[in-house]
Design a protein around this motif. Structure first.
Motif, PDB file in Angstrom:
ATOM      1  N   UNK A  76       0.818  -1.210   0.000  1.00 10.09           N
ATOM      2  CA  UNK A  76       0.000   0.000   0.000  1.00 10.09           C
ATOM      3  C   UNK A  76       0.854   1.263   0.000  1.00 10.09           C
ATOM      4  N   UNK A  77       2.148   1.134   0.263  1.00  7.72           N
ATOM      5  CA  UNK A  77       3.034   2.297   0.257  1.00  7.72           C
ATOM      6  C   UNK A  77       3.125   2.917  -1.141  1.00  7.72           C
ATOM      7  N   UNK A  78       2.802   2.139  -2.167  1.00  5.34           N
ATOM      8  CA  UNK A  78       2.875   2.630  -3.546  1.00  5.34           C
ATOM      9  C   UNK A  78       1.672   3.500  -3.907  1.00  5.34           C
ATOM     10  N   UNK A  79       0.627   3.416  -3.112  1.00  7.07           N
ATOM     11  CA  UNK A  79      -0.600   4.155  -3.421  1.00  7.07           C
ATOM     12  C   UNK A  79      -0.406   5.649  -3.188  1.00  7.07           C
ATOM     13  N   UNK A  80      -1.121   6.438  -3.954  1.00  5.98           N
ATOM     14  CA  UNK A  80      -1.053   7.890  -3.822  1.00  5.98           C
ATOM     15  C   UNK A  80      -2.452   8.451  -3.618  1.00  5.98           C
ATOM     16  N   UNK A  81      -2.558   9.402  -2.713  1.00  6.78           N
ATOM     17  CA  UNK A  81      -3.846   9.977  -2.348  1.00  6.78           C
ATOM     18  C   UNK A  81      -3.754  11.504  -2.337  1.00  6.78           C
ATOM     19  N   UNK A  82      -4.899  12.150  -2.477  1.00  6.04           N
ATOM     20  CA  UNK A  82      -4.946  13.611  -2.413  1.00  6.04           C
ATOM     21  C   UNK A  82      -4.924  14.108  -0.973  1.00  6.04           C
ATOM     22  N   UNK A  83      -5.669  13.411  -0.112  1.00  6.61           N
ATOM     23  CA  UNK A  83      -5.837  13.836   1.282  1.00  6.61           C
ATOM     24  C   UNK A  83      -5.761  12.613   2.193  1.00  6.61           C
ATOM     25  N   UNK A  84      -5.040  12.753   3.306  1.00  9.68           N
ATOM     26  CA  UNK A  84      -5.039  11.735   4.358  1.00  9.68           C
ATOM     27  C   UNK A  84      -5.833  12.263   5.548  1.00  9.68           C
TER      28      UNK A  84
END
Length: 203
Positions: A76-84
């Motif tokens: 899951x470290x490869x995932x990218x998100x706009x907001x945490x």
């Protein structure tokens, strides 16, 4: 309060891809808060991913969409998100392994009711007078004029109920009861929920 919530509400409405997490060894409030805000975001048409270091205990599996809570894996470290969104926790140390995902996200929202921290996000909704983080999530939903129903009300109810020790602890407030009174109007049966949480644990 409006000054604190306004930028958070704007982000929830504007951004598209959200990552949600909470503290290690999640319990009723952190799980309920995560599910409630995830359901809200899904209904706004957003992409939502919930990942915790530890899986939710089995007694909370009855909550709507609980099966969507993922347990941390390095992939899951490869995932990218706009907001945490970090819920029910105000220290990166308490977030556990998912903290690295949070740190790699451009914008962090921190929502918590525990004392002794200004927050770990760019936007922090800290309220030590709230009985539970779920109470804060309820406030956000109300600030957005979003309509509640059973699926959304149930995890909020469980969050408040468990973090007040079944409404027995000193953090139980008049506002707690006012919120719960509204939540019960969406078909929640207190006896069934209390039995599920407190009476059916395995040995």
């Amino acid at each position: 309060m409006e000054e604190i919530l306004s930028p958070i509400v704007n982000l929830l409405q504007k951004e598209d891809n959200f990552f949600i997490t909470a503290h290690i060894r999640p319990e009723g409030d952190s799980i309920g808060s995560q599910l409630a805000i995830a359901i809200l975001l899904q209904r706004l048409g957003k992409q939502v991913t919930i990942i915790n270091e530890d899986p939710p205990p089995e007694l909370y599996h009855f909550l709507p969409q609980c099966e969507k809570i993922l347990t941390y894996s390095s992939e899951y470290e490869k995932s990218r998100f706009d907001v945490a969104i970090v819920l029910d926790c105000n220290q990166f140390e308490r977030v556990g392994k998912t903290a690295s995902i949070v740190r790699n996200t451009p914008v962090i929202i921190n929502i918590d009711h525990h004392p002794d921290s200004p927050g770990i996000g760019k936007y922090n909704y800290m309220n030590t007078e709230a009985s539970a983080c779920a109470e804060q999530v309820y406030t956000i939903i109300k600030a957005m004029d979003f309509k509640l129903d059973y699926e959304l009300a149930l995890p909020i109810y469980v969050g408040i109920m468990t973090d007040t020790g079944g409404f027995r602890q000193v953090n139980t407030s008049p506002l707690s009861h006012q919120i719960v009174a509204e939540l019960l109007g969406y078909g929640i049966l207190p006896n069934e929920i209390a039995n599920q949480i407190y009476e059916v644990n395995t040995v």
